[in-house]
Each structure stands twice: as structure tokens, then as C-alpha cells.
Design an enzyme around this catalytic site. Structure first.
Site, PDB file in Angstrom:
ATOM      1  N   HIS A  95       0.853  -1.187   0.000  1.00  0.00           N
ATOM      2  CA  HIS A  95       0.000   0.000   0.000  1.00  0.00           C
ATOM      3  C   HIS A  95       0.888   1.236   0.000  1.00  0.00           C
ATOM      4  CE1 HIS A  95      -3.701  -2.116   2.002  1.00  0.00           C
ATOM      5  NE2 HIS A  95      -3.263  -2.760   0.941  1.00  0.00           N
ATOM      6  N   GLU A 120       0.872   3.989   1.652  1.00  0.00           N
ATOM      7  CA  GLU A 120       1.276   4.515   2.962  1.00  0.00           C
ATOM      8  C   GLU A 120       2.412   3.702   3.568  1.00  0.00           C
ATOM      9  OE1 GLU A 120      -3.092   5.259   2.228  1.00  0.00           O
ATOM     10  OE2 GLU A 120      -1.794   3.506   2.120  1.00  0.00           O
ATOM     11  N   CYS A 176      -5.084   1.982   6.362  1.00  0.00           N
ATOM     12  CA  CYS A 176      -5.655   0.763   6.924  1.00  0.00           C
ATOM     13  C   CYS A 176      -4.850   0.379   8.168  1.00  0.00           C
ATOM     14  CB  CYS A 176      -5.628  -0.361   5.892  1.00  0.00           C
ATOM     15  SG  CYS A 176      -3.961  -1.003   5.540  1.00  0.00           S
ATOM     16  N   CYS A 223      -1.137  -0.282   7.399  1.00  0.00           N
ATOM     17  CA  CYS A 223      -0.383   0.945   7.139  1.00  0.00           C
ATOM     18  C   CYS A 223      -0.241   1.790   8.398  1.00  0.00           C
ATOM     19  CB  CYS A 223      -1.046   1.733   6.017  1.00  0.00           C
ATOM     20  SG  CYS A 223      -0.949   0.865   4.430  1.00  0.00           S
TER      21      CYS A 223
END
Length: 169
Positions: free
Chosen positions: A67, A69, A97, A100
Site C-alpha cells: 500500500h 502509505e 488501513c 499501514c
């Protein structure tokens, strides 16, 4: 002029809004590259962009843990000292999320500014198998840690939703 305020009552500067909009623009670029429409960047305390990333978790060649992030948090941790990280901000097109949020916490980044909330994102993605959204706000993840992470968001949700329009069909 009144600055927008987060739920934590942390005022957003014009620089914050510009950097958040840059993350949203990067999310559109991620989509145009054939990837999921998410992106993030880390800026130091002076607003200098240290790293940027789009999402690279799309099957079959992507890694589902990559991801945006998580990627920018890891790269920033390689470039900045712990003291610099604590004064840095991660700007992201969507609320981090729980995976992250954990990466942000462990790297020591001190502040997160996000656009789309997990709740709004779920409304856009539905039950799409490539985005099984957690119902776990990043604030709850950070609240369980010993280190404070300031969270600002959701902000600019209408702008951040545009790259997702029609993508999850």
C-alpha cells in the site's frame, strides 16, 4: 481566513491542503498507470516532500502489502532520523488501513493527514475482492500505542473520491 479543522482540532495550513491535494493527484496517476487509485507522500516539518508512492498491490504482479502509505513510511524511515520522522507528516488519499497505520507507528512518523475515510472508501469499493476494507479507523490503531500520532481527516473527500469513480465496477 478560517483554516479547516480536523476531528483532533489540529488546524490545517494552506501547505497541508496543497500536499494533501498532491497525494490525491498521485492517486489519479496511480490509476492511470493501471494500479489501484491510492497514493501517499511524506513531507518534513518544512513541507519538503521526502518520498511519494502510488499503490502497487494490484494482482497479479503487485504485492498486496505494498500500500502507498506503507511504502512511503518505510522509505522515509531510510532517509530521515527518528527526530525528523517525529516532525514529519504523511499525506494520503485515503485513511491508512490497520497495516499501514502500524507501519506509520513503527517508523515514528508523527502526523497523518488523510482525505477519504475508511467508511467513505467502503461506499466506493463495496465488496470488491481487491479492497476488503477493514472497519478499523487509524485513530483506534494509534490510540493503542505508546507514541502519539496526530491524525487529521477526513478532508477533501469529494476530491479524493474522483479517482475511484468507475474503478471498482
Amino acid at each position: 481566513m478560517n483554516n479547516p479543522r480536523s476531528i483532533d482540532n489540529d488546524p490545517l495550513s494552506n501547505r497541508d491542503l496543497a500536499l494533501l491535494r498532491q497525494a490525491i493527484t498521485l492517486s489519479e496517476e496511480s490509476r492511470q498507470s493501471g494500479r489501484h487509485p491510492f497514493a501517499a507522500l511524506v513531507a518534513d516539518q518544512d513541507g519538503n516532500i521526502i518520498v511519494t508512492a502510488g499503490n502497487n498491490s494490484m494482482p497479479p504482479e503487485g504485492d498486496p502489502t505494498q500500500h502507498a502509505e506503507l511504502v512511503v513510511a518505510a522509505r522515509a524511515a531510510q532517509k530521515l532520523s527518528p527526530e525528523q520522522l517525529a516532525k514529519s507528516t504523511l499525506y494520503t488519499s485515503a485513511e491508512p488501513c490497520c497495516m499501514c497505520a502500524g507501519a506509520i507507528y513503527w517508523t515514528g512518523i508523527g502526523r497523518v493527514v488523510y482525505a477519504l475515510s475508511e467508511h467513505t472508501l467502503l461506499g466506493l469499493t463495496g465488496d470488491h475482492p481487491e479492497n476488503p476494507t477493514f472497519s478499523l479507523p487509524c485513530r483506534e490503531v494509534f490510540a493503542r500505542g505508546q507514541r502519539k500520532v496526530t491524525v487529521v481527516g477526513p478532508m477533501l473527500e469529494d476530491e479524493a473520491a474522483k479517482p475511484h469513480e468507475g474503478f471498482w465496477k
